[in-house]
Scaffold this active site. Structure first.
Site, PDB file in Angstrom:
ATOM      1  NE  ARG A  20      -1.129   2.512   2.963  1.00 41.09           N
ATOM      2  CZ  ARG A  20      -0.515   3.467   3.328  1.00 41.09           C
ATOM      3  NH1 ARG A  20      -0.538   4.640   2.600  1.00 41.09           N
ATOM      4  NH2 ARG A  20      -0.150   3.661   4.563  1.00 41.09           N
ATOM      5  CG  ASP A  21       3.395   4.262   3.125  1.00 38.69           C
ATOM      6  OD1 ASP A  21       3.235   5.265   2.129  1.00 38.69           O
ATOM      7  OD2 ASP A  21       3.380   4.593   4.290  1.00 38.69           O
ATOM      8  CG  HIS A 213       2.995   4.615   9.073  1.00 35.40           C
ATOM      9  ND1 HIS A 213       2.569   3.623   8.426  1.00 35.40           N
ATOM     10  CD2 HIS A 213       3.550   5.466   8.207  1.00 35.40           C
ATOM     11  CE1 HIS A 213       2.844   3.872   7.025  1.00 35.40           C
ATOM     12  NE2 HIS A 213       3.373   5.084   7.000  1.00 35.40           N
ATOM     13  CG  HIS A 215       7.741   7.425   5.943  1.00 34.98           C
ATOM     14  ND1 HIS A 215       7.843   6.842   4.780  1.00 34.98           N
ATOM     15  CD2 HIS A 215       6.356   7.231   6.594  1.00 34.98           C
ATOM     16  CE1 HIS A 215       6.516   6.613   4.462  1.00 34.98           C
ATOM     17  NE2 HIS A 215       5.559   6.889   5.383  1.00 34.98           N
ATOM     18  CB  CYS A 246       2.300  10.176   2.066  1.00 33.94           C
ATOM     19  SG  CYS A 246       0.623  11.258   1.655  1.00 33.94           S
ATOM     20  CG  ASN A 255       6.602   2.952   5.043  1.00 32.27           C
ATOM     21  OD1 ASN A 255       6.250   2.836   3.997  1.00 32.27           O
ATOM     22  ND2 ASN A 255       5.918   3.322   6.193  1.00 32.27           N
TER      23      ASN A 255
HETATM   24  N1  COA Z   1     -12.997   4.847  -4.128  1.00 26.42           N
HETATM   25  C1  COA Z   1     -13.144   5.351  -5.409  1.00 26.42           C
HETATM   26  N2  COA Z   1     -13.528   6.557  -5.976  1.00 26.42           N
HETATM   27  C2  COA Z   1     -13.802   7.436  -5.088  1.00 26.42           C
HETATM   28  C3  COA Z   1     -13.430   7.428  -3.642  1.00 26.42           C
HETATM   29  C4  COA Z   1     -13.259   5.972  -3.256  1.00 26.42           C
HETATM   30  N3  COA Z   1     -13.029   5.387  -1.955  1.00 26.42           N
HETATM   31  N4  COA Z   1     -13.793   8.387  -3.170  1.00 26.42           N
HETATM   32  C5  COA Z   1     -14.212   9.066  -3.962  1.00 26.42           C
HETATM   33  N5  COA Z   1     -14.334   8.631  -5.211  1.00 26.42           N
HETATM   34  C6  COA Z   1     -14.546   9.198  -6.425  1.00 26.42           C
HETATM   35  C7  COA Z   1     -15.946   9.840  -6.466  1.00 26.42           C
HETATM   36  O1  COA Z   1     -16.758   8.783  -7.028  1.00 26.42           O
HETATM   37  C8  COA Z   1     -15.822  10.842  -7.488  1.00 26.42           C
HETATM   38  O2  COA Z   1     -15.691  10.211  -8.825  1.00 26.42           O
HETATM   39  P1  COA Z   1     -16.507  11.016  -9.913  1.00 26.42           P
HETATM   40  O3  COA Z   1     -15.636  12.410 -10.226  1.00 26.42           O
HETATM   41  O4  COA Z   1     -16.205  10.093 -10.882  1.00 26.42           O
HETATM   42  O5  COA Z   1     -17.576  11.152  -9.651  1.00 26.42           O
HETATM   43  C9  COA Z   1     -14.496  11.487  -7.298  1.00 26.42           C
HETATM   44  O6  COA Z   1     -13.590  10.535  -6.660  1.00 26.42           O
HETATM   45  C10 COA Z   1     -14.525  12.799  -6.464  1.00 26.42           C
HETATM   46  O7  COA Z   1     -15.102  12.405  -5.236  1.00 26.42           O
HETATM   47  P2  COA Z   1     -15.243  13.239  -3.997  1.00 26.42           P
HETATM   48  O8  COA Z   1     -15.933  12.714  -2.686  1.00 26.42           O
HETATM   49  O9  COA Z   1     -15.794  14.528  -4.320  1.00 26.42           O
HETATM   50  O10 COA Z   1     -13.709  13.186  -3.595  1.00 26.42           O
HETATM   51  P3  COA Z   1     -12.573  14.331  -3.476  1.00 26.42           P
HETATM   52  O11 COA Z   1     -12.342  14.850  -4.938  1.00 26.42           O
HETATM   53  O12 COA Z   1     -12.953  15.461  -2.374  1.00 26.42           O
HETATM   54  O13 COA Z   1     -11.499  13.467  -2.744  1.00 26.42           O
HETATM   55  C11 COA Z   1     -10.679  11.611  -1.284  1.00 26.42           C
HETATM   56  C12 COA Z   1     -11.598  12.975  -1.511  1.00 26.42           C
HETATM   57  C13 COA Z   1     -10.695  11.255  -0.152  1.00 26.42           C
HETATM   58  C14 COA Z   1     -11.515  10.541  -2.364  1.00 26.42           C
HETATM   59  C15 COA Z   1      -9.439  11.764  -2.047  1.00 26.42           C
HETATM   60  O14 COA Z   1      -8.763  12.901  -1.663  1.00 26.42           O
HETATM   61  C16 COA Z   1      -8.526  10.443  -2.133  1.00 26.42           C
HETATM   62  O15 COA Z   1      -8.810   9.397  -2.549  1.00 26.42           O
HETATM   63  N6  COA Z   1      -7.491  10.533  -1.417  1.00 26.42           N
HETATM   64  C17 COA Z   1      -6.534   9.447  -1.028  1.00 26.42           C
HETATM   65  C18 COA Z   1      -5.240  10.004  -0.673  1.00 26.42           C
HETATM   66  C19 COA Z   1      -4.306   8.808  -0.235  1.00 26.42           C
HETATM   67  O16 COA Z   1      -4.453   7.692  -0.564  1.00 26.42           O
HETATM   68  N7  COA Z   1      -3.175   9.358   0.348  1.00 26.42           N
HETATM   69  C20 COA Z   1      -2.232   8.223   0.859  1.00 26.42           C
HETATM   70  C21 COA Z   1      -2.629   7.561   1.981  1.00 26.42           C
HETATM   71  S1  COA Z   1      -2.985   8.355   3.560  1.00 26.42           S
HETATM   72 ZN    ZN Z   2       3.528   6.108   5.225  1.00 27.28          ZN
END
Ligand code: COA
Ligand code: ZN
Length: 303
Positions: A20-21, A213, A215, A246, A255
């Site tokens: 994942r990370d 966790h 790094h 990240c 990590n």
């Molecule tokens: N899985 C798949 N698609 C997702 C989703 C999920 N968990 N959450 C949101 N989406 C999709 C929505 O369906 C939408 O799709 P569309 O544009 O095709 O309709 C789009 O993403 C935007 O949705 P929204 O709720 O407005 O999300 P956002 O744009 O505000 O983004 C997160 C918020 C949390 C979804 C996004 O920032 C994210 O996934 N971040 C993860 C970052 C990460 O993994 N960091 C490292 C680990 S900590």
């Molecule tokens: Zn990390």
């Protein structure tokens, strides 16, 4: 001064987070079959807690867009906990459908990282935690709360200890089953780790599982792990080959490596039940796979 030798546990849990990370920010996108092979190699090496993927927006993290296929294909070994990171309800629903055993809910102690990572403030993310915990528990999933930027934030710098303690209390109240303090970009030093772990343990219910966790940004990741161990942490995230970082935290390299951590602990007489040489072998295999994917991509004329 602490007593020497410090009271150390007989055994600890290692949570392998490389798939994942590591893969979320790798130089290349491995084919799904190789992600599955990586997870299976790590299980064969004895790892029993594997953060296998994350169910996040594929636009935010394109390299893990095949999370559903990875979990559908991976051969499940009895006794292994397959963990996935989920940022919201949509992610949790995907994790439930994929039959994972446990989810990590990330929540940043700093608003700056929270907005960069999840596009929401810490308070907004926190507000959804109780219903996510309830949904997860209703489907038999364990929940670990991951406090990101607990030791410093790439956007805000210092993160007050009080803020981490407040978040700890809130997450326990929301019903998470364990907590992990994350040094998201590797800013921590050993005395800080010892101090924060001790303070967090003071506000946690007795015996509440606490992980860390780390790094290895500046080469002091294992020194921080040792400090955490001495302060009572018994659950350590680590990644095969030390891959990781990240994508929404500038300057976040890998990590602490699983093989390095296993070596250190086993030499100290602390059981991990992990075959360090098999993890090293998996790391060599993984670096080879990532390199050939990167080479293939540059030959296609784009980088
Ligand atoms: N899985 C798949 N698609 C997702 C989703 C999920 N968990 N959450 C949101 N989406 C999709 C929505 O369906 C939408 O799709 P569309 O544009 O095709 O309709 C789009 O993403 C935007 O949705 P929204 O709720 O407005 O999300 P956002 O744009 O505000 O983004 C997160 C918020 C949390 C979804 C996004 O920032 C994210 O996934 N971040 C993860 C970052 C990460 O993994 N960091 C490292 C680990 S900590
Ligand atoms: Zn990390």
């Amino acid at each position: 001064m602490a007593e020497w030798p410090a009271q150390l546990p007989e055994a600890v849990t290692i949570v392998e987070v490389g798939p994942r990370d590591g893969l979320q920010s790798a130089d290349a996108n491995l084919p799904t079959a190789q992600k599955v092979e990586l997870i299976e190699r790590l299980v064969a090496a004895g790892l029993r807690h594997i953060e296998a993927t994350s169910f996040v927006s594929p636009r935010a993290v394109p390299l893990l867009a095949d999370a559903d296929q990875v979990m559908a294909r991976v051969k499940r070994e009895p006794g292994v906990r397959y963990i996935a990171l989920v940022p919201n309800r949509r992610g949790l629903e995907r994790a439930i459908a994929a039959h994972v055993d446990e989810v990590t809910l990330p929540i940043s102690a700093s608003d700056g990282h929270s907005r960069a990572n999840l596009r929401r403030s810490t308070a907004e993310v926190l507000a959804q935690v109780p219903e996510l915990v309830e949904l997860a528990h209703g489907h038999g999933l364990r929940v670990r709360g991951g406090i990101a930027t607990a030791f410093g934030c790439p956007y805000e710098g210092v993160v007050p200890v009080e803020r981490v303690l407040w978040l700890t209390r809130q997450l326990v109240e929301a019903g998470v089953d364990s907590l992990t303090l994350a040094d998201t970009v590797g800013m921590a030093h050993p005395l800080q780790v010892e101090e924060l772990v001790c303070k967090v343990r003071e506000v946690l219910p007795p015996g509440f599982p606490l992980g860390i966790h780390l790094h290895d940004t500046r080469g002091i990741g294992l020194a921080n792990a040792l400090a955490a161990l001495q302060a009572g942490v018994t659950e350590f995230d680590a990644s095969v080959g030390g891959i990781g970082g990240c994508p929404f935290a500038p300057g976040a390299p890998g990590n602490i490596s699983t093989e390095g951590l296993v070596y250190m602990l086993e030499q100290m007489g602390i059981r991990t039940n992990v075959d360090g040489e098999a993890v090293e072998e998996a790391a060599r295999w993984l670096h080879g796979r990532l390199k050939s994917e990167t080479d293939a991509r540059s030959q296609e004329g784009y980088r």
